[in-house]
Design a protein around this motif. Structure first.
Motif, PDB file in Angstrom:
ATOM      1  N   ASN A   1      -6.562   0.841  20.307  1.00 28.50           N
ATOM      2  CA  ASN A   1      -7.204   0.678  18.950  1.00 28.50           C
ATOM      3  C   ASN A   1      -6.385  -1.207  18.952  1.00 28.50           C
ATOM      4  N   LEU A   2      -5.231  -1.439  18.927  1.00 29.65           N
ATOM      5  CA  LEU A   2      -4.659  -2.730  19.608  1.00 29.65           C
ATOM      6  C   LEU A   2      -4.873  -3.651  20.460  1.00 29.65           C
ATOM      7  N   ALA A   3      -5.591  -3.118  21.341  1.00 31.64           N
ATOM      8  CA  ALA A   3      -6.260  -3.799  22.455  1.00 31.64           C
ATOM      9  C   ALA A   3      -7.529  -4.046  21.975  1.00 31.64           C
ATOM     10  N   THR A   4      -8.423  -3.560  21.692  1.00 29.76           N
ATOM     11  CA  THR A   4      -9.501  -4.062  21.077  1.00 29.76           C
ATOM     12  C   THR A   4      -9.689  -5.243  20.351  1.00 29.76           C
ATOM     13  N   GLY A   5      -8.678  -5.170  19.105  1.00 33.30           N
ATOM     14  CA  GLY A   5      -8.023  -5.953  17.996  1.00 33.30           C
ATOM     15  C   GLY A   5      -8.425  -5.727  17.207  1.00 33.30           C
ATOM     16  N   LEU A   6      -8.866  -4.413  17.148  1.00 31.71           N
ATOM     17  CA  LEU A   6      -9.161  -3.261  15.738  1.00 31.71           C
ATOM     18  C   LEU A   6      -7.576  -3.625  14.411  1.00 31.71           C
ATOM     19  N   CYS A   7      -6.679  -3.393  14.193  1.00 33.78           N
ATOM     20  CA  CYS A   7      -5.539  -3.809  14.058  1.00 33.78           C
ATOM     21  C   CYS A   7      -4.667  -4.400  14.296  1.00 33.78           C
ATOM     22  N   LEU A   8      -3.172  -4.903  13.909  1.00 37.06           N
ATOM     23  CA  LEU A   8      -2.530  -5.664  13.880  1.00 37.06           C
ATOM     24  C   LEU A   8      -0.788  -4.730  14.903  1.00 37.06           C
TER      25      LEU A   8
END
Lengths: 242, 260
Positions: free
Chosen positions: A70-77
């Motif tokens: 999810n972090l790699a996708t940029g969905l959250c920081l």
């Protein structure tokens, strides 16, 4: 050479229970700020992938595999640390994410293609390839709610690979397809690897990771236990036992 | 903290999201798009009956009352529908926001623009009824796209801000619902602006919904250009809500994932 994906001392925390989110609770919180207990989903995670490398993420449920994706996708920081991505990212995170049950397969393909960043022209040009690859042509004009989960995954995977990503992130999902499609997916992933694309695959199947990835990262309760070549990490993970 | 660059085609994306919304909404309705026409026609008839027959006023009898009412209803209905679907859009699209790395701003704006499909149908109805009552199209009709575009931009700004706040405070929706109920009475839908006592004029003067209603009546019924003060009102409202909406949204969007 620039890394495709780089996590530098990444820490991500979540609030344990956000509670009912109504005005009253917000006002109370404002008057009496109380620090809710936070839970560290990832703790000081660092790794780097060069273009063309494939990384398998292994670990128990809740270890932090999905949080990495999810972090790699940029969905959250991240709370701390930094994440660098070079190139177009496409993620297959959940069965039918972004699909709507009332739309037909074809309509969902178009919406999804647009969301993945395809232009009108690309979407039109690649539509045939997507339908062909998915193998659900007979049902392409039926609403998605009549699809089995296997058919849904076929369609989702087909759109994701048609987006021609430089970095492909896959979370467990391809296992839902049948043997024939599974083999097709593996073949596609191999050809992606040959084209120098970067792949991150989270899976419970150590066989799959050992077979597809050069590298693996074993994660437990948000922390890296071991990273290295897939064969070594998978052997150590198996030796540790479930 | 910065968001990942999304290198896609915004026009194509909006088009697909609007089409998606439209299909989902109408696929299971036998009357389909006709619903967009039935509601304003019913309201127009009821209000025309009440305020034309039950409480007749002399000063509004000189103009075709159904057109007068519809000039108020169409902007008001759009405002309510677009604001409420916009405000809940982020929470309603949880599956999208949590799983697909599409720019988040797109979600509330697409929700407002989806409502524009009904809006266009209702504007067509309004123009048809205007002509039906013997009012001829005039060159001031050219103002219509301008004032409507400003109005839609104004609602987009409100939807951006409220959709972000609604993620954190889920009863934002109910606050907005009460607010729109009050607004129905504060917009000159079934009475003309001219009957408002001078001391209350302030409530109306800075209200962009009322500004659009009055501008529409100027153009369609009186056949005159809308006064500059109304245009300025709409321009200011649109730029104000858009800039504040984006500002609020940008500040809050990074935590959407954790709060949905």
């Amino acid at each position: 050479m620039l890394p495709s994906l780089r996590f530098d001392r990444v820490t991500k925390t979540f609030v344990h229970h956000t509670g009912p989110m109504l005005l009253r609770e917000r006002l109370i919180e404002m008057m009496r700020p109380s620090r809710r207990p936070r839970f560290e989903a990832l703790k000081d995670v660092s790794f780097e992938l060069a273009p063309g490398e494939s990384l398998g993420l292994i670990g128990a449920n809740g270890a932090g595999k999905s949080t990495i994706l999810n972090l790699a996708t940029g969905l959250c920081l991240p709370d701390r640390g930094s994440i660098t991505v070079n190139g177009r990212v496409t993620a297959l995170l959940e069965l039918g994410a972004g699909f709507h049950p009332d739309l037909t397969g074809a309509e969902n393909v178009r919406v999804n293609a647009a969301m993945m960043g395809m232009t009108r022209r690309q979407s039109a040009e690649r539509f045939e390839t997507i339908v062909e690859f998915s193998g659900v042509r007979e049902f392409i004009n039926e609403p998605l709610r009549v699809y089995s989960s296997g058919m849904m995954v076929r369609l989702a995977f087909s759109v994701a690979v048609a987006a021609d990503p430089e970095v492909l992130l896959i979370d467990e999902v391809i296992g839902v397809g049948d043997q024939v499609f599974y083999a097709k997916c593996l073949e596609k992933i191999r050809s992606f690897q040959n084209d120098g694309k970067t792949i991150v695959l989270a899976s419970h199947s150590t066989e799959l990771v050992a077979m597809l990835c050069q590298r693996a990262l074993w994660i437990d309760r948000g922390q890296i236990v071991q990273q290295g070549t897939a064969t070594d990490v998978v052997a150590a993970y198996r030796a540790a036992g479930p | 903290m910065s968001e990942r660059h999304w290198g896609g085609d915004y026009v194509f994306l909006f088009e697909n999201l609007i089409l998606k919304d439209f299909r989902i909404r109408y696929r299971n309705m036998s009357l389909g798009i006709l619903w967009s026409l039935i509601n304003p026609l019913v309201m127009m008839t009821v209000l025309t009956f009440i305020f034309g027959r039950i409480f007749p006023r002399n000063d509004v009898h000189t103009q075709p009352f159904p057109v007068f009412i519809l000039c108020g209803l169409v902007p008001f209905n759009f405002f309510v529908a677009a604001l409420l679907t916009g405000a809940t859009s982020i929470v309603d699209s949880a599956g999208l926001v949590k799983r697909v790395p599409v720019p988040r701003e797109v979600v509330p704006i697409a929700a407002v623009l989806s409502n524009c499909v009904h809006l266009l149908i209702q504007i067509a109805l309004l123009l048809l009824i205007t002509v039906g009552f013997g009012l001829r199209p005039n060159r001031y009709w050219l103002w219509l796209p301008v004032i409507w575009a400003l109005y839609v931009a104004f609602v987009c700004g409100l939807a951006l801000g409220s959709s972000a706040i609604n993620v954190y405070v889920r009863d934002t929706r109910y606050v907005l619902e009460s607010f729109t109920t009050v607004l129905f009475w504060l917009v000159p839908i079934f009475y003309p602006f001219s009957i408002i006592p001078p001391k209350y004029v302030g409530i109306y003067q800075f209200n962009p919904v009322a500004a659009l209603v009055m501008a529409l009546r100027n153009i369609l019924i009186d056949g005159i250009a809308p006064p500059m003060s109304l245009i300025v009102n709409l321009v200011l409202a649109a730029s104000f809500t858009l800039s504040f909406g984006f500002l609020i949204f940008r500040r809050l969007k990074y935590r959407f994932y954790e709060h949905i």
